[in-house]
Structure formats: structure tokens, C-alpha cells
Design a protein around this motif. Structure first.
Motif, PDB file in Angstrom:
ATOM      1  N   HIS A 189       0.795  -1.228  -0.199  1.00  0.00           N
ATOM      2  CA  HIS A 189      -0.078  -0.077   0.096  1.00  0.00           C
ATOM      3  C   HIS A 189       0.872   1.317   0.053  1.00  0.00           C
ATOM      4  N   HIS A 227      -2.222  -3.029  -3.580  1.00  0.00           N
ATOM      5  CA  HIS A 227      -3.641  -2.975  -3.162  1.00  0.00           C
ATOM      6  C   HIS A 227      -4.502  -2.443  -4.409  1.00  0.00           C
ATOM      7  N   LYS A 261      -9.185   2.865  -4.931  1.00  0.00           N
ATOM      8  CA  LYS A 261      -7.944   2.562  -4.236  1.00  0.00           C
ATOM      9  C   LYS A 261      -6.724   2.382  -5.495  1.00  0.00           C
TER      10      LYS A 261
END
Ligand SMILES: [Zn+2]
Length: 193
Positions: free
Chosen positions: A36, A147, A168
Motif C-alpha cells: 500500500h 492494493h 484505491k
């Protein structure tokens, strides 16, 4: 013998206040690391987001590890606990967050969907060191994913509800996948159909 919960060096252990409320798991059930970025200005801001309670259980959203731009690594959740960092893949995965602006502060503005900040060499070196340690600590670990690959949801843009943006987008196009994947027998997780 290394502590299976937290690597000895170079992780600073800063467990979140609610870790006791996160479900425990067998280390052998972990086969995936999700990369991430925080999409926030700094580590202190990321910490305050991680500490926020978002579930009835008393827990919130966070990765297991946070790596700052200078390569320092903080451990927020022990790897034998399931953290909330990705939809659908939490029980089998470890979440690593890299401090990076991403789209901050216009995450879902259709005019601001490019992530400009590069990942500094010190940050990527620390990530690679951490990944190498995790590979030794978790016998089933073999997959890496971003992610953005695992959460493909598109939502109405904040500036234009008729446009859709990726909810995302981390770690984004600036993340050096070839460099990180060159370290060993990591495999990209095939995205779910
Ligand atoms: Zn993320």
C-alpha cells in the motif's frame, strides 16, 4: 531465533491500541503481502488514521507495517493478528504501508488521479529487507500484490459525480515492481476473476 511476531531489526514496535481486538491467526496461513501507500503527507497522519476506531469490535483500519520515506519501519500490528487493510484478503495477508502522498488531498477528484511522489531508495531498500525477513518468518508466504490490483472498485468522482475514479490506486505507477520482485521467488497474485 527471531521473534515471529516482530522482526528484531530494524522494526520499531508501536502496536496500535486495539490490537487485542484483532483476530489471531496461524502464521502458516499467511501467503500474501499487500503493498500500500498511505496517500497522506506523513507518518504521524497515517498513525492517527490507523488509531481511529471504525468497527463495532473496537478496531480500525491499518497495515501491519509502515515504512517512512527515510526507510524507518514501524510495526503497528503483530503478524499473527488479522489487520483491516484490504477488502477480501485480510485473513491471508500482511499489509505494508509506504508513506507517500499519492493523490492527497484530492483522492477522488477526477482531475488529480496521477500519483507524482517517487518512492525514495531508502524506503524501497527497507521494504526489500522487511520482505526478506517475512519470507523467512512465514513458511507459506509467496505472493505479492498491490492494493489497487485487489480492490478494483470505481466510485463517483468528488468533483464530478458522473465520472468514475478508482477508490484505491496504491501503490501506483511509481512503485518499482521489477526491483522488488527481483529479490526472490515472489509471485504476483493472480487477481480474482
Ligand atoms: Zn491501500
Amino acid at each position: 531465533m527471531a521473534d515471529p511476531i516482530f522482526p528484531v531489526p530494524p522494526v520499531r514496535q508501536l502496536p496500535l491500541p486495539y490490537i487485542e481486538r484483532l483476530l489471531t491467526r496461524d502464521i502458516a496461513s499467511i501467503d500474501l503481502v499487500v503493498i500500500h501507500c498511505t496517500e497522506l503527507p506523513d507518518l504521524a497522519t497515517a498513525r492517527s488514521y490507523g488509531e481511529q476506531v471504525r468497527y463495532d469490535s473496537g478496531a480500525g483500519n491499518s497495515g501491519h507495517y509502515y515504512i517512512d520515506r527515510d526507510g524507518s519501519i514501524d510495526g503497528y500490528v503483530p503478524i499473527d493478528r488479522i489487520a483491516h487493510h484490504v477488502r477480501g484478503y485480510n485473513p491471508r495477508s500482511i499489509g505494508i504501508e509506504l508513506v507517500n502522498l499519492g493523490r492527497y488531498p484530492h483522492w477522488w477528484d477526477s482531475r488529480h488521479q496521477t500519483m507524482h511522489e517517487p518512492y525514495p531508495p531508502a524506503q524501497i531498500a527497507a521494504l526489500r529487507q522487511l520482505l526478506a525477513w517475512l519470507k523467512r518468518a512465514c513458511p507459506s508466504l509467496r505472493y505479492l500484490a498491490g492494493h489497487e490490483e485487489l480492490d478494483r472498485e470505481r466510485i463517483p468522482a468528488s468533483d464530478d459525480p458522473t465520472a468514475l475514479v478508482q477508490r484505491k490506486l496504491d501503490p501506483g505507477l511509481r512503485f518499482p515492481w521489477p526491483q522488488v520482485l527481483s529479490d526472490g521467488d515472489w509471485q504476483r497474485l493472480p487477481p480474482a476473476a
